[in-house]
Design an enzyme around this catalytic site. Structure first.
Site, mmCIF file in Angstrom:
data_model
loop_
_atom_site.group_PDB
_atom_site.id
_atom_site.type_symbol
_atom_site.label_atom_id
_atom_site.label_comp_id
_atom_site.label_asym_id
_atom_site.label_seq_id
_atom_site.Cartn_x
_atom_site.Cartn_y
_atom_site.Cartn_z
ATOM 1 N N SER A 8 26.893 59.654 -10.175
ATOM 2 C CA SER A 8 27.657 59.485 -11.409
ATOM 3 C C SER A 8 28.491 58.215 -11.320
ATOM 4 O O SER A 8 29.356 58.093 -10.447
ATOM 5 C CB SER A 8 28.582 60.679 -11.616
ATOM 6 O OG SER A 8 29.543 60.359 -12.600
ATOM 7 N N HIS A 33 23.503 58.669 -13.366
ATOM 8 C CA HIS A 33 24.123 59.573 -14.327
ATOM 9 C C HIS A 33 25.259 58.826 -15.025
ATOM 10 O O HIS A 33 26.197 58.348 -14.383
ATOM 11 C CB HIS A 33 24.664 60.813 -13.605
ATOM 12 C CG HIS A 33 25.112 61.898 -14.532
ATOM 13 N ND1 HIS A 33 24.223 62.760 -15.161
ATOM 14 C CD2 HIS A 33 26.350 62.263 -14.957
ATOM 15 C CE1 HIS A 33 24.904 63.610 -15.917
ATOM 16 N NE2 HIS A 33 26.194 63.322 -15.813
ATOM 17 N N ASP A 35 28.178 58.991 -17.677
ATOM 18 C CA ASP A 35 29.056 59.898 -18.423
ATOM 19 C C ASP A 35 29.687 59.176 -19.601
ATOM 20 O O ASP A 35 30.464 58.242 -19.424
ATOM 21 C CB ASP A 35 30.173 60.424 -17.511
ATOM 22 C CG ASP A 35 29.642 61.400 -16.482
ATOM 23 O OD1 ASP A 35 29.073 62.426 -16.900
ATOM 24 O OD2 ASP A 35 29.778 61.141 -15.276
ATOM 25 N N MET A 37 32.178 59.527 -22.623
ATOM 26 C CA MET A 37 33.276 60.389 -23.076
ATOM 27 C C MET A 37 33.981 59.754 -24.266
ATOM 28 O O MET A 37 34.141 58.531 -24.308
ATOM 29 C CB MET A 37 34.287 60.589 -21.943
ATOM 30 C CG MET A 37 33.685 61.166 -20.678
ATOM 31 S SD MET A 37 34.971 61.395 -19.431
ATOM 32 C CE MET A 37 33.985 62.005 -18.063
ATOM 33 N N HIS A 66 24.733 61.319 -20.266
ATOM 34 C CA HIS A 66 25.381 62.601 -20.543
ATOM 35 C C HIS A 66 26.455 62.385 -21.610
ATOM 36 O O HIS A 66 27.512 61.823 -21.334
ATOM 37 C CB HIS A 66 25.970 63.121 -19.220
ATOM 38 C CG HIS A 66 26.716 64.410 -19.351
ATOM 39 N ND1 HIS A 66 27.515 64.902 -18.336
ATOM 40 C CD2 HIS A 66 26.787 65.325 -20.345
ATOM 41 C CE1 HIS A 66 28.048 66.062 -18.711
ATOM 42 N NE2 HIS A 66 27.621 66.325 -19.931
ATOM 43 N N MET A 68 29.324 63.446 -23.539
ATOM 44 C CA MET A 68 30.420 64.415 -23.641
ATOM 45 C C MET A 68 31.245 64.008 -24.851
ATOM 46 O O MET A 68 32.375 63.550 -24.742
ATOM 47 C CB MET A 68 31.269 64.391 -22.379
ATOM 48 C CG MET A 68 30.498 64.803 -21.169
ATOM 49 S SD MET A 68 31.585 64.942 -19.768
ATOM 50 C CE MET A 68 30.740 63.867 -18.671
ATOM 51 N N MET A 137 27.459 72.530 -16.130
ATOM 52 C CA MET A 137 28.685 71.902 -15.624
ATOM 53 C C MET A 137 29.357 72.850 -14.627
ATOM 54 O O MET A 137 29.628 74.001 -14.958
ATOM 55 C CB MET A 137 29.649 71.602 -16.770
ATOM 56 C CG MET A 137 29.175 70.528 -17.734
ATOM 57 S SD MET A 137 28.853 68.915 -16.959
ATOM 58 C CE MET A 137 30.506 68.472 -16.366
ATOM 59 N N GLY A 142 35.468 65.866 -17.927
ATOM 60 C CA GLY A 142 36.523 64.966 -18.382
ATOM 61 C C GLY A 142 37.117 64.102 -17.294
ATOM 62 O O GLY A 142 37.642 63.033 -17.563
ATOM 63 N N PHE A 143 37.033 64.546 -16.051
ATOM 64 C CA PHE A 143 37.617 63.788 -14.948
ATOM 65 C C PHE A 143 36.695 63.807 -13.743
ATOM 66 O O PHE A 143 35.996 64.795 -13.517
ATOM 67 C CB PHE A 143 38.951 64.413 -14.508
ATOM 68 C CG PHE A 143 39.999 64.425 -15.567
ATOM 69 C CD1 PHE A 143 40.773 63.303 -15.816
ATOM 70 C CD2 PHE A 143 40.211 65.562 -16.335
ATOM 71 C CE1 PHE A 143 41.733 63.312 -16.813
ATOM 72 C CE2 PHE A 143 41.175 65.585 -17.334
ATOM 73 C CZ PHE A 143 41.937 64.453 -17.575
ATOM 74 N N GLY A 145 36.099 63.855 -9.564
ATOM 75 C CA GLY A 145 36.769 64.377 -8.376
ATOM 76 C C GLY A 145 37.308 65.790 -8.468
ATOM 77 O O GLY A 145 38.232 66.155 -7.742
ATOM 78 N N ASP A 175 26.418 69.342 -12.358
ATOM 79 C CA ASP A 175 27.363 68.229 -12.348
ATOM 80 C C ASP A 175 28.765 68.783 -12.150
ATOM 81 O O ASP A 175 29.230 69.581 -12.949
ATOM 82 C CB ASP A 175 27.245 67.489 -13.685
ATOM 83 C CG ASP A 175 28.207 66.314 -13.823
ATOM 84 O OD1 ASP A 175 28.943 66.013 -12.867
ATOM 85 O OD2 ASP A 175 28.214 65.704 -14.904
ATOM 86 N N GLY A 176 29.407 68.336 -11.077
ATOM 87 C CA GLY A 176 30.807 68.705 -10.843
ATOM 88 C C GLY A 176 31.056 69.246 -9.452
ATOM 89 O O GLY A 176 30.545 70.296 -9.101
ATOM 90 N N GLY A 177 31.801 68.495 -8.661
ATOM 91 C CA GLY A 177 32.173 68.962 -7.325
ATOM 92 C C GLY A 177 31.002 69.088 -6.370
ATOM 93 O O GLY A 177 31.053 69.851 -5.404
ATOM 94 N N GLY A 197 29.509 62.290 -7.782
ATOM 95 C CA GLY A 197 30.280 61.063 -8.005
ATOM 96 C C GLY A 197 31.028 60.637 -6.766
ATOM 97 O O GLY A 197 30.548 59.826 -5.973
ATOM 98 N N SER A 198 32.195 61.240 -6.564
ATOM 99 C CA SER A 198 33.039 60.834 -5.442
ATOM 100 C C SER A 198 32.383 61.058 -4.084
ATOM 101 O O SER A 198 32.595 60.296 -3.152
ATOM 102 C CB SER A 198 34.415 61.519 -5.515
ATOM 103 O OG SER A 198 34.364 62.708 -6.256
#
Length: 224
Positions: A8, A33, A35, A37, A66, A68, A137, A142-143, A145, A175-177, A197-198
């Protein structure tokens, strides 16, 4: 199904995006990916189609866009023209999800539908046979990390079985964590496209981070 890694760029250095894309594709990532927003559906504003268009000539990677955003139907054409390969919209943002899917296909892209952690699979049940991908998700969007929401594993597992029962082809993206540890659980639950991402952009050795998230091939035992 082989696992696909989709870094991401939300976690990349926005001042050097083309380099940041090259960095992860050189390290083995198949998808990028992206994002998008709008500050309304999610509390942040990121990038729009002009940035996607500027990045397109720099890489052969699959652009996994993606959206959002509220009113995704107004943006499909511009992202398709900018070079998106897959366009994913959120089920929560439209009353006419099926029409949005048709629009994405008409624009020449693969269609994905995304749902937030608080949205049930029943919201997209009727779309599974029409889309190429479902995005679950595993954080509230929205953020960058954020911490992985464990309760979503059951949802991934349920979706995997729904796809099997319908005897259709449909990728499951999460997607996420996502990191080397959470990757094992989501792959076991049935996901085959992992957004990170991170965990990728924050790593000292990006190629190793991608390898760790990809992990070993998981055998899915089908109960027929």
């Amino acid at each position: 199904m082989a696992t696909i890694i989709a870094p991401s760029i939300l976690s990349a250095d926005f001042g050097h995006l083309a380099d940041e894309v090259k960095k992860v594709t050189d390290a083995g990532a198949e998808y990028i990916h992206i994002d998008v927003m709008d500050g309304t559906f999610v509390p942040n504003i990121t990038i729009g189609s002009p940035v996607v268009k500027a990045l397109r000539p720099t890489t052969k990677a699959v652009f996994d866009v993606h959206l959002m955003i509220e009113h995704p139907e107004t943006q499909i054409a511009s992202f398709a023209d900018a070079g998106a390969d897959i366009i994913t919209f959120h089920a929560e943002t439209t009353k006419h999800a099926h029409r949005v899917v048709q629009q994405i296909h008409a624009a020449g892209c693969k269609a994905g539908v995304a749902i937030n952690p608080g949205t049930s699979l029943s919201a997209i049940e009727e779309l599974i046979e029409d889309v190429e991908m479902v995005l679950i998700m595993t954080v509230n969007p929205g953020f960058a990390g954020q911490k992985f929401i464990e309760s979503q594993l059951y949802k991934i597992h349920m979706l995997y079985h729904m796809i099997e029962e319908l005897e259709t082809e449909c990728d499951i993206e999460v997607d996420g964590g996502i990191n080397a540890k959470t990757s094992v659980d989501v792959r076991e639950a049935g996901a085959n496209i992992l957004v990170a991402g991170s965990a990728i952009y924050g790593a000292k050795d990006i190629a190793q981070a991608i390898k760790d998230i990809r992990g070993k091939e998981i055998e899915h035992h089908h109960n027929h």
